[in-house]
Scaffold this motif. Structure first.
Motif, short mmCIF file in Angstrom:
data_model
loop_
_atom_site.label_atom_id
_atom_site.label_comp_id
_atom_site.label_asym_id
_atom_site.label_seq_id
_atom_site.Cartn_x
_atom_site.Cartn_y
_atom_site.Cartn_z
N LEU A 1 0.82 -1.21 0.00
CA LEU A 1 0.00 0.00 0.00
C LEU A 1 0.86 1.26 0.00
N GLY A 2 2.03 1.20 0.62
CA GLY A 2 2.93 2.36 0.58
C GLY A 2 3.40 2.67 -0.82
N SER A 3 3.74 1.65 -1.58
CA SER A 3 4.18 1.91 -2.96
C SER A 3 3.03 2.39 -3.83
N VAL A 4 1.82 1.89 -3.60
CA VAL A 4 0.66 2.39 -4.35
C VAL A 4 0.41 3.85 -3.99
N PHE A 5 0.54 4.19 -2.72
CA PHE A 5 0.35 5.58 -2.29
C PHE A 5 1.38 6.49 -2.95
N LEU A 6 2.65 6.06 -2.96
CA LEU A 6 3.69 6.89 -3.58
C LEU A 6 3.47 7.04 -5.08
N HIS A 7 2.94 6.00 -5.72
CA HIS A 7 2.73 6.08 -7.17
C HIS A 7 1.65 7.10 -7.52
N TYR A 8 0.62 7.20 -6.69
CA TYR A 8 -0.48 8.10 -6.99
C TYR A 8 -0.38 9.46 -6.30
N LEU A 9 0.79 9.82 -5.77
CA LEU A 9 0.97 11.16 -5.22
C LEU A 9 0.83 12.20 -6.32
N PRO A 10 0.42 13.41 -6.00
CA PRO A 10 0.33 14.44 -7.03
C PRO A 10 1.71 14.80 -7.57
N ASP A 11 1.70 15.54 -8.65
CA ASP A 11 2.92 15.91 -9.37
C ASP A 11 3.81 16.78 -8.48
N TYR A 12 4.92 16.23 -8.02
CA TYR A 12 5.82 16.95 -7.14
C TYR A 12 6.67 17.90 -7.96
N GLY A 13 6.68 19.18 -7.60
CA GLY A 13 7.48 20.17 -8.31
C GLY A 13 6.90 20.57 -9.65
N LEU A 14 5.68 20.12 -9.94
CA LEU A 14 5.00 20.44 -11.21
C LEU A 14 5.84 20.09 -12.43
N MET A 15 6.58 18.99 -12.37
CA MET A 15 7.43 18.58 -13.48
C MET A 15 6.59 18.12 -14.68
N GLU A 16 5.55 17.31 -14.42
CA GLU A 16 4.71 16.84 -15.51
C GLU A 16 3.93 18.00 -16.13
N TRP A 17 3.44 18.91 -15.30
CA TRP A 17 2.71 20.06 -15.81
C TRP A 17 3.61 20.92 -16.70
N ALA A 18 4.86 21.15 -16.27
CA ALA A 18 5.78 21.96 -17.06
C ALA A 18 6.05 21.31 -18.41
N ARG A 19 6.18 20.01 -18.45
CA ARG A 19 6.41 19.30 -19.72
C ARG A 19 5.20 19.45 -20.65
N ARG A 20 3.99 19.26 -20.11
CA ARG A 20 2.79 19.40 -20.93
C ARG A 20 2.64 20.84 -21.44
N GLU A 21 2.93 21.80 -20.58
CA GLU A 21 2.81 23.22 -20.99
C GLU A 21 3.83 23.55 -22.08
N ALA A 22 5.04 23.03 -21.96
CA ALA A 22 6.05 23.27 -23.00
C ALA A 22 5.62 22.66 -24.33
N GLU A 23 5.05 21.46 -24.30
CA GLU A 23 4.58 20.84 -25.54
C GLU A 23 3.46 21.65 -26.17
N ILE A 24 2.57 22.21 -25.34
CA ILE A 24 1.49 23.06 -25.87
C ILE A 24 2.07 24.31 -26.52
N GLN A 25 3.06 24.93 -25.85
CA GLN A 25 3.68 26.14 -26.40
C GLN A 25 4.39 25.84 -27.74
N VAL A 26 5.09 24.71 -27.83
CA VAL A 26 5.79 24.35 -29.07
C VAL A 26 4.79 24.13 -30.19
N ARG A 27 3.70 23.42 -29.92
CA ARG A 27 2.68 23.19 -30.97
C ARG A 27 2.05 24.51 -31.42
N GLU A 28 1.80 25.39 -30.48
CA GLU A 28 1.19 26.69 -30.83
C GLU A 28 2.13 27.53 -31.69
N ARG A 29 3.44 27.55 -31.34
CA ARG A 29 4.40 28.34 -32.13
C ARG A 29 4.62 27.72 -33.51
N GLU A 30 4.58 26.40 -33.59
CA GLU A 30 4.70 25.75 -34.90
C GLU A 30 3.48 26.06 -35.75
#
Length: 135
Positions: free
Chosen positions: A83-112
């Protein structure tokens, strides 16, 4: 094959039987005795364990101690690790790393899509900046 048959006959001829059954009642194994000791002074394994039980540190009663040890180790493995490993797997995005990656991909597609270069030398649009006079 002949050697195998001889081995099986030899096992059947043993006094304890082919599977090495003890002469005493089942579950009452005898502890080894020192050389020269009287053979009638043996005590069964259960009596020896009652005198010197394995102590795991959970209770003074041997049966409760073993039960508590099993419960603690089951809980430690199943709850803490699984249960500890399941809990750690489903923790929210620490440091907003995933959000920053998605936002960068959106910006690249928009500029292209607009035909703009992906990176410019100006972080902000210079036309929108209010700069002090050159004096």
């Amino acid at each position: 094959m002949a050697a195998l048959a001889r081995a099986l006959r030899a096992l059947r001829a043993l006094p304890g039987g082919a599977r090495g059954r003890a002469a005493g009642p089942s579950g009452a194994l005898a502890l080894p005795r020192p050389l020269g000791a009287d053979p009638h002074e043996e005590e069964p394994m259960l009596a020896a364990q009652k005198k010197n039980p394995d102590y795991h540190g959970f209770s003074a009663e041997p049966d409760v101690d073993v039960l508590n040890m099993h419960a603690v180790f089951f809980t430690g493995v199943s709850v803490a690790i699984v249960l500890g490993s399941v809990f750690l797997h489903y923790l929210p995005d620490y440091g907003l790393m995933e959000w920053a990656r998605r936002e960068a991909e959106i910006q690249v597609r928009e500029r292209e899509r607009l035909g703009l270069p992906l990176l410019t030398s100006n972080y902000y649009d210079p036309a929108r900046l209010s700069l002090p006079p050159p004096e």
